[in-house]
Design an enzyme around this catalytic site. Structure first.
Site, mmCIF file in Angstrom:
data_model
loop_
_atom_site.group_PDB
_atom_site.id
_atom_site.type_symbol
_atom_site.label_atom_id
_atom_site.label_comp_id
_atom_site.label_asym_id
_atom_site.label_seq_id
_atom_site.Cartn_x
_atom_site.Cartn_y
_atom_site.Cartn_z
ATOM 1 N NE ARG A 45 -0.271 12.099 11.399
ATOM 2 C CZ ARG A 45 -1.073 11.814 12.422
ATOM 3 N NH1 ARG A 45 -0.563 11.584 13.619
ATOM 4 N NH2 ARG A 45 -2.373 11.772 12.258
ATOM 5 C CE1 TYR A 79 3.220 6.019 10.196
ATOM 6 C CE2 TYR A 79 2.037 7.747 11.364
ATOM 7 C CZ TYR A 79 2.161 6.414 10.998
ATOM 8 O OH TYR A 79 1.231 5.505 11.422
ATOM 9 C CB SER A 80 4.066 12.176 5.508
ATOM 10 O OG SER A 80 3.393 11.147 4.849
ATOM 11 C CG ASN A 97 -0.130 6.387 3.157
ATOM 12 O OD1 ASN A 97 0.552 5.391 3.265
ATOM 13 N ND2 ASN A 97 -0.183 7.287 4.103
ATOM 14 C CG ASP A 98 0.481 10.769 3.233
ATOM 15 O OD1 ASP A 98 -0.569 10.177 2.983
ATOM 16 O OD2 ASP A 98 0.783 11.194 4.367
ATOM 17 C CG LEU A 156 -1.770 1.239 1.465
ATOM 18 C CD1 LEU A 156 -3.130 0.840 2.040
ATOM 19 C CD2 LEU A 156 -1.087 2.248 2.406
ATOM 20 C CD GLN A 181 4.428 7.647 5.020
ATOM 21 O OE1 GLN A 181 3.895 7.152 5.981
ATOM 22 N NE2 GLN A 181 5.727 7.922 4.996
#
Ligand code: FRU
Length: 488
Positions: A165, A103-104, A43-44, A41, A60
């Site tokens: 974040r 994380y992003s 994402n960002d 998967l 991500q």
């Protein structure tokens, strides 16, 4: 026992990744010209930067299927924003300060090198969490190394929960600023800022004072930039109620235009609006490229939503790169010029529709661009049906009576996220001419109306065995000009 979803790619079992790849490649919903993961998967978009002529896009990524778990930074690069080369995973969360994911975050250039900023996500057994802000170096050969003094910012400042974040860094008057999405202790969303003289050592500066004080419970993925003489903030607020034409997705994305004083952190806001009106759009990030363009990529997807393609063990894609500009306070998004390279030979259709349809049969493989204009509008309703297979269609309807444009995906057999509605809309004022540009890529559609002032980004999952066409329709009379380009 169930496998932990907090497993890095280094812990893959023998043959596991190959099996994931084999499963995902069988899915004919996989796009052909949008950035997407081979498996797992995404994402960002993260760490967007052009360095030494090359565009780097990170995203991500969770390797082990279509779910949110241990997030890595995957990495692709390009010299032309069209053809992307896959590079080794850039960030694997192996350290304690990022125990539950890298994380992003964003990127800047400093002394000819890229600096990547990201959040080390940390979760505790009691369900609470914290966040550390971290740095990595992007070398000119594309390799990435974590900063040896990580985390650059340990923990969160007083007054905020563990939800802090997505660092976005920029430089202004010899000072570096780091903008973060945050949640106040009273569970409202906010933007906070750190500052630094060298981009490595940071101190807390304060909260951005906006006139949106109570706008959802968390603001994710903030961005800030100057555009055409104004200051623009972009962020992804969570917890906003749908209203009129706006905020129907589970979480939403807005841009706010005004004047920002970085010294006092005061933002005099003049205007805000949702960036994209489609079903699947979240967590955009922008950067300025070496030619000075402000470009945006976003995640074509939503958090906390299951998708029909999940069974193939891969999920999501990024939007095409869009060049941003402002017209007054309206953000205009235009797919970058370079995308012309994807076009095959044009097929032209011109004429007048009177209570009838024209059908473009060429569109069967669902990989194409359409550039079209409607003129001499004497119709109550007119528009396009994409992915039209007689049983299913994605309807884009211009409604001159209601003065709105609607995107309707209600007829698809494979439905998802229906609790958030099956129609999206935006106000649209009928005029003598409308231009529509559409990119279709298997299960992705990006629709740009009136030069990119209204944009709908969405997924649709047509029946696997269906043959699609494009229909153009009008109730009443309308002139049309269509340039159709297959993409390969
Ligand atoms: C937004 C987001 C970010 C976070 C990342 C984790 O989609 O929740 O706030 O950094 O995704 O993957």
């Amino acid at each position: 026992m169930a496998e932990s979803k907090y497993r890095t790619i280094l812990e893959a079992k023998s043959g596991e990744l190959e099996a994931l790849k084999d499963k995902a490649i069988k899915d004919t919903w996989q796009p052909i010209y949008h950035i997407h993961p081979q498996y797992g998967l995404m994402n960002d978009p993260n760490g967007l930067i052009q360095l030494n002529g090359e565009y780097h896009v990170f995203y991500q990524w969770y390797p082990y299927g279509a779910m949110h778990g241990m997030k890595h930074w995957a990495h692709v690069k390009s010299t032309d924003l069209v053809t992307w080369e896959r590079l080794p995973v850039a960030l694997t969360p192996t350290e304690e300060y990022e125990s539950h994911g890298a994380y992003s975050g964003g990127a800047i250039e400093k002394d000819g090198q890229g600096l990547l900023f990201y959040t080390g996500n940390v979760k505790y057994e009691d369900g609470s969490r914290s966040a550390n802000q971290c740095i990595a170096m992007l070398n000119r050969d594309g390799s990435v190394e974590k900063y040896t003094h990580n985390p650059a910012v340990q923990g969160v400042p007083d007054g905020y929960t563990g939800h802090v974040r997505d660092p976005k860094v920029w430089k202004e008057n010899d000072t570096y600023y780091m903008l973060l999405g945050a949640q106040r202790e009273n569970e409202t969303g906010a933007l906070i800022v750190y500052e630094s003289s060298d981009a490595l050592q940071w101190s807390f500066k304060g909260e951005v004072k906006t006139s949106l004080p109570d706008f959802g419970y968390m603001w994710e993925c903030p961005d800030y930039f100057k555009l055409d003489g104004k200051d623009v903030f972009v962020f992804s607020p969570q917890g906003i109620k749908a209203d009129g034409h706006n905020f129907y997705n589970i979480y939403n994305v807005i841009y706010a235009v005004g004047t920002f004083d970085v010294e006092s952190l005061t933002f005099e806001m003049e205007y805000y609006r949702e960036i994209d009106k489609g079903f699947d759009f979240y967590a955009p990030q922008t950067f300025q490229d070496e030619s000075g363009r402000r470009l945006l990529f976003a995640w074509i997807g939503n958090p906390d939503v299951d998708y029909p393609s999940d069974e193939y063990g891969w999920a999501h894609a990024l939007t095409l790169p869009r060049e941003l500009s402002l017209e007054g306070n309206e953000l205009v998004q235009k797919p970058v010029e370079e995308l012309h390279k994807l076009r095959d030979q044009a097929v032209h259709f011109r004429g007048t529709l009177k209570n009838e349809e024209v059908i473009i049969d060429e569109a069967t493989n669902n990989a194409y661009e359409i550039n079209m204009t409607f003129r001499e509008i004497g119709a109550k309703q007119f528009g396009l049906e994409l992915f039209n297979s007689k049983e299913e269609e994605l309807r884009l309807v211009f409604d001159t009576e209601k003065q709105e444009v609607r995107l309707d995906r209600s007829s698809f057999h494979h439905q998802y996220a229906t609790e958030y509605g099956v129609v999206r809309s935006e106000k649209w004022t009928a005029s003598n001419e409308v231009d529509v540009r559409v990119f279709v890529d298997k299960s992705i559609v990006e629709i740009y109306i009136n030069g990119g002032k209204i944009v709908f980004t969405s997924r649709v999952f047509p029946k696997k065995d269906s043959k699609s066409a494009v229909n153009v329709f009008a109730e009443g009379a309308v002139d049309y000009r269509i340039d159709y380009y297959g993409m390969s």
